[in-house]
Design a protein around this motif. Structure first.
Motif, PDB file in Angstrom:
ATOM      1  N   MET A 230      45.684  85.570  20.276  1.00 31.70           N
ATOM      2  CA  MET A 230      45.936  84.294  19.604  1.00 31.70           C
ATOM      3  C   MET A 230      45.860  83.168  20.621  1.00 31.70           C
ATOM      4  O   MET A 230      46.337  83.292  21.743  1.00 31.70           O
ATOM      5  CB  MET A 230      47.309  84.316  18.939  1.00 31.70           C
ATOM      6  N   THR A 231      45.251  82.030  20.251  1.00 29.36           N
ATOM      7  CA  THR A 231      45.144  80.872  21.123  1.00 29.36           C
ATOM      8  C   THR A 231      46.226  79.870  20.751  1.00 29.36           C
ATOM      9  O   THR A 231      46.391  79.522  19.588  1.00 29.36           O
ATOM     10  CB  THR A 231      43.776  80.196  20.962  1.00 29.36           C
ATOM     11  N   THR A 232      46.973  79.405  21.736  1.00 28.20           N
ATOM     12  CA  THR A 232      47.987  78.394  21.498  1.00 28.20           C
ATOM     13  C   THR A 232      47.860  77.302  22.535  1.00 28.20           C
ATOM     14  O   THR A 232      47.165  77.453  23.542  1.00 28.20           O
ATOM     15  CB  THR A 232      49.403  79.004  21.586  1.00 28.20           C
ATOM     16  N   THR A 233      48.499  76.176  22.308  1.00 26.77           N
ATOM     17  CA  THR A 233      48.489  75.115  23.314  1.00 26.77           C
ATOM     18  C   THR A 233      49.493  75.446  24.393  1.00 26.77           C
ATOM     19  O   THR A 233      50.542  76.047  24.127  1.00 26.77           O
ATOM     20  CB  THR A 233      48.835  73.767  22.668  1.00 26.77           C
ATOM     21  N   PRO A 234      49.253  75.050  25.652  1.00 24.45           N
ATOM     22  CA  PRO A 234      50.104  75.471  26.753  1.00 24.45           C
ATOM     23  C   PRO A 234      51.552  75.060  26.613  1.00 24.45           C
ATOM     24  O   PRO A 234      52.431  75.732  27.117  1.00 24.45           O
ATOM     25  CB  PRO A 234      49.445  74.808  27.971  1.00 24.45           C
ATOM     26  N   ASP A 235      51.831  73.941  25.935  1.00 26.16           N
ATOM     27  CA  ASP A 235      53.215  73.485  25.870  1.00 26.16           C
ATOM     28  C   ASP A 235      53.994  74.118  24.729  1.00 26.16           C
ATOM     29  O   ASP A 235      55.154  73.805  24.543  1.00 26.16           O
ATOM     30  CB  ASP A 235      53.252  71.957  25.751  1.00 26.16           C
ATOM     31  N   THR A 236      53.393  75.031  23.947  1.00 20.75           N
ATOM     32  CA  THR A 236      54.108  75.661  22.837  1.00 20.75           C
ATOM     33  C   THR A 236      54.342  77.146  23.059  1.00 20.75           C
ATOM     34  O   THR A 236      54.897  77.812  22.198  1.00 20.75           O
ATOM     35  CB  THR A 236      53.337  75.478  21.515  1.00 20.75           C
TER      36      THR A 236
ATOM     37  N   ASP B 281      37.310  79.641  17.707  1.00 20.17           N
ATOM     38  CA  ASP B 281      37.817  78.327  18.133  1.00 20.17           C
ATOM     39  C   ASP B 281      36.780  77.617  18.998  1.00 20.17           C
ATOM     40  O   ASP B 281      36.877  77.591  20.228  1.00 20.17           O
ATOM     41  CB  ASP B 281      39.134  78.510  18.886  1.00 20.17           C
ATOM     42  N   GLN B 282      35.777  77.020  18.348  1.00 19.74           N
ATOM     43  CA  GLN B 282      34.739  76.295  19.079  1.00 19.74           C
ATOM     44  C   GLN B 282      35.282  75.070  19.801  1.00 19.74           C
ATOM     45  O   GLN B 282      34.714  74.639  20.809  1.00 19.74           O
ATOM     46  CB  GLN B 282      33.647  75.818  18.116  1.00 19.74           C
ATOM     47  N   GLU B 283      36.335  74.479  19.261  1.00 16.84           N
ATOM     48  CA  GLU B 283      36.858  73.252  19.864  1.00 16.84           C
ATOM     49  C   GLU B 283      37.443  73.508  21.244  1.00 16.84           C
ATOM     50  O   GLU B 283      37.385  72.643  22.112  1.00 16.84           O
ATOM     51  CB  GLU B 283      37.919  72.625  18.952  1.00 16.84           C
ATOM     52  N   THR B 284      37.995  74.692  21.436  1.00 15.78           N
ATOM     53  CA  THR B 284      38.593  75.025  22.731  1.00 15.78           C
ATOM     54  C   THR B 284      37.624  75.780  23.632  1.00 15.78           C
ATOM     55  O   THR B 284      37.589  75.546  24.843  1.00 15.78           O
ATOM     56  CB  THR B 284      39.869  75.871  22.528  1.00 15.78           C
ATOM     57  N   TYR B 285      36.824  76.656  23.047  1.00 17.30           N
ATOM     58  CA  TYR B 285      35.916  77.518  23.819  1.00 17.30           C
ATOM     59  C   TYR B 285      34.480  77.166  23.449  1.00 17.30           C
ATOM     60  O   TYR B 285      33.968  77.588  22.427  1.00 17.30           O
ATOM     61  CB  TYR B 285      36.216  78.987  23.541  1.00 17.30           C
TER      62      TYR B 285
ATOM     63  N   ARG C 127      39.557  72.295  27.259  1.00 14.62           N
ATOM     64  CA  ARG C 127      40.890  71.745  27.498  1.00 14.62           C
ATOM     65  C   ARG C 127      41.770  72.893  27.968  1.00 14.62           C
ATOM     66  O   ARG C 127      41.412  74.063  27.807  1.00 14.62           O
ATOM     67  CB  ARG C 127      41.445  71.140  26.209  1.00 14.62           C
ATOM     68  N   PRO C 128      42.931  72.605  28.543  1.00 19.91           N
ATOM     69  CA  PRO C 128      43.839  73.697  28.892  1.00 19.91           C
ATOM     70  C   PRO C 128      44.184  74.515  27.657  1.00 19.91           C
ATOM     71  O   PRO C 128      44.347  73.975  26.558  1.00 19.91           O
ATOM     72  CB  PRO C 128      45.074  72.979  29.443  1.00 19.91           C
ATOM     73  N   ALA C 129      44.293  75.815  27.822  1.00 14.23           N
ATOM     74  CA  ALA C 129      44.529  76.694  26.683  1.00 14.23           C
ATOM     75  C   ALA C 129      45.342  77.896  27.120  1.00 14.23           C
ATOM     76  O   ALA C 129      45.440  78.206  28.322  1.00 14.23           O
ATOM     77  CB  ALA C 129      43.200  77.149  26.085  1.00 14.23           C
ATOM     78  N   VAL C 130      45.908  78.578  26.131  1.00 15.64           N
ATOM     79  CA  VAL C 130      46.582  79.851  26.355  1.00 15.64           C
ATOM     80  C   VAL C 130      45.878  80.888  25.494  1.00 15.64           C
ATOM     81  O   VAL C 130      45.811  80.745  24.276  1.00 15.64           O
ATOM     82  CB  VAL C 130      48.086  79.781  26.015  1.00 15.64           C
TER      83      VAL C 130
ATOM     84  N   LEU D  70      44.843  79.135  30.821  1.00 15.58           N
ATOM     85  CA  LEU D  70      43.510  78.815  31.344  1.00 15.58           C
ATOM     86  C   LEU D  70      43.391  77.309  31.529  1.00 15.58           C
ATOM     87  O   LEU D  70      43.821  76.543  30.664  1.00 15.58           O
ATOM     88  CB  LEU D  70      42.428  79.290  30.368  1.00 15.58           C
ATOM     89  N   PRO D  71      42.780  76.873  32.626  1.00 16.88           N
ATOM     90  CA  PRO D  71      42.590  75.434  32.819  1.00 16.88           C
ATOM     91  C   PRO D  71      41.400  74.918  32.020  1.00 16.88           C
ATOM     92  O   PRO D  71      40.555  75.691  31.553  1.00 16.88           O
ATOM     93  CB  PRO D  71      42.306  75.325  34.318  1.00 16.88           C
TER      94      PRO D  71
END
Length: 402
Positions: free
Chosen positions: A1-7, A64-68, A298-301, A307-308
């Motif tokens: 699962m992909t989440t934002t780093p701050d969550t 998730d094309q927006e992140t990857y 963008r930064p991602a988890v 990941l940076p």
């Protein structure tokens, strides 16, 4: 699962400084197992990228094309350099959809069966005759059947009657070398540049004629879709690379797998309805496209690992297709395993456009024809066959006898 780093709590991916690219060329699967045991995503300094090796993580990236991103950047530069332009596989939507749209109608299953399957059958008969003429003491299934058949089929589908199939075969292998040239070998780029010039010379003559008089080919569909010449050229070269490499390797992989698993071979020969399952299992077991690139926007988890932005990723679908959390006994070739989705043709919007053509040309026509006409076909134990590659993997030689 992909989440934002701050969550989500996250950690940096582990580093695998022991990975040997040359060993992966010979056989990558031990390396994949070790990487997968470490984490779903691992930093590999020798390849200057993060390798993603689990089924869930690879699918998360494709969803998730927006992140990857698949766009041309550090992670995707080898394909752009090899082909001399940016093809649809290195674009995100909506640009990807604009270039993918024209080739979808010629590659739908109904169209493939009506327009292309009779040509696939004719070409398979031609190449089978050449294989039989070579004889049981000298025949090589890769050189004498699989590669020329894939080239003949590709010439027909692209509508390149002026192109020598031997040249198309050489162009494809050269472009594949370049797309996989993450070690930046300059000699490979020299060969890619020469192949680009040869293909461009063919298209200089062909594109004006197709715009004046369209036909049913893939090149015609691209040329008459309002795309620029550069877009058409890049996507024709993309089709030349994958459109030959994958069917060629699938043909030899299936024959080798059945030969190494005689009980599976007997099941297939006793029930022709099993041939689609044979194709699908071989595609999972040894995926001809082993890895493709993505880059974080963008930064991602990813699966709990941070990941940076701008991280170069290798989406290792060949490893994901042997992920034991997704496939029981993943290293076994087993045509009776329950049908389950895998990543042999990719997934999401970038799923291989030619997957139906490959299934029909190889899985329904070429391989069954081989076993029907040569019931005793088998790998020649006196002459070695050679597997090679990890970005793209397949048999470079397969001596056979009967």
């Amino acid at each position: 699962m992909t989440t934002t780093p701050d969550t989500a709590a996250s950690t940096p991916p582990p580093t695998a400084d022991w990975v040997d690219p040359l060993a992966m060329q010979r056989d990558p699967y031990d390396t994949y197992d070790r990487l997968r045991d470490l984490a779903p995503v691992v930093h590999v300094p020798a390849l200057n990228r993060y390798l993603v090796t689990t089924s869930d993580a690879c699918r998360a990236i494709e969803s998730d094309q927006e992140t990857y991103s698949a766009r041309a950047g550090g992670a995707a530069a080898t394909m752009v350099r090899a082909l001399g332009g940016t093809p649809m596989l290195r674009r995100d939507d909506p640009d990807h959809a604009t270039e993918r749209g024209p080739v979808n109608p010629p590659l739908r299953p109904k169209r493939v069966r009506e327009a292309w399957a009779p040509l696939f059958e004719r070409n398979a008969e031609t190449c089978l005759a050449a294989l039989l003429e070579k004889g049981p003491d000298e025949a090589d299934l890769d050189h004498d059947f699989a590669a020329p058949l894939a080239a003949y089929n590709l010439v027909d589908m692209l509508g390149l009657p002026m192109a020598d199939p031997q040249d198309v075969r050489r162009w494809s292998h050269t472009f594949i070398e370049g797309i996989g040239n993450i070690q930046d070998d300059p000699d490979i780029w020299v060969r890619c540049d020469a192949a680009q010039r040869e293909v461009d010379a063919v298209l200089d003559d062909l594109l004006p004629r197709l715009r004046a008089k369209p036909d049913g080919s893939i090149t015609s569909a691209l040329a008459n879709a309002g795309l620029t010449d550069d877009q058409v050229r890049a996507n024709v070269k993309l089709t030349i690379s994958g459109g030959l490499n994958e069917p060629q390797h699938m043909t030899t992989t299936i024959v080798r797998a059945l030969g190494d698993h005689p009980e599976q071979r007997e099941l297939a020969l006793s029930d022709p309805a099993r041939w689609p399952a044979v194709f699908d299992e071989a595609l999972r077991w040894c995926s001809p496209v082993g890895m493709y690139p993505r880059e974080t926007t963008r930064p991602a988890v990813l699966e709990g690992f941070r990941l940076p932005a701008g991280a170069a990723l290798g989406v290792v679908v060949a490893a994901a297709n042997r992920d034991p959390s997704a496939f029981p006994r993943p290293a076994d070739f087993d045509i009776t395993r329950p049908r389950q989705p895998h990543l042999g043709f990719g997934s999401g919007v970038h799923r291989c456009a030619g997957h139906w053509a490959a299934r029909i040309a190889v899985g329904e026509i070429a391989v069954p024809l081989l076993h029907q006409r040569i019931p005793t076909l088998r790998t020649d134990a006196l002459r070695a066959g050679n597997w090679s590659g990890w970005v793209f993997r397949g048999l470079t030689d397969l001596p056979v006898t009967w």
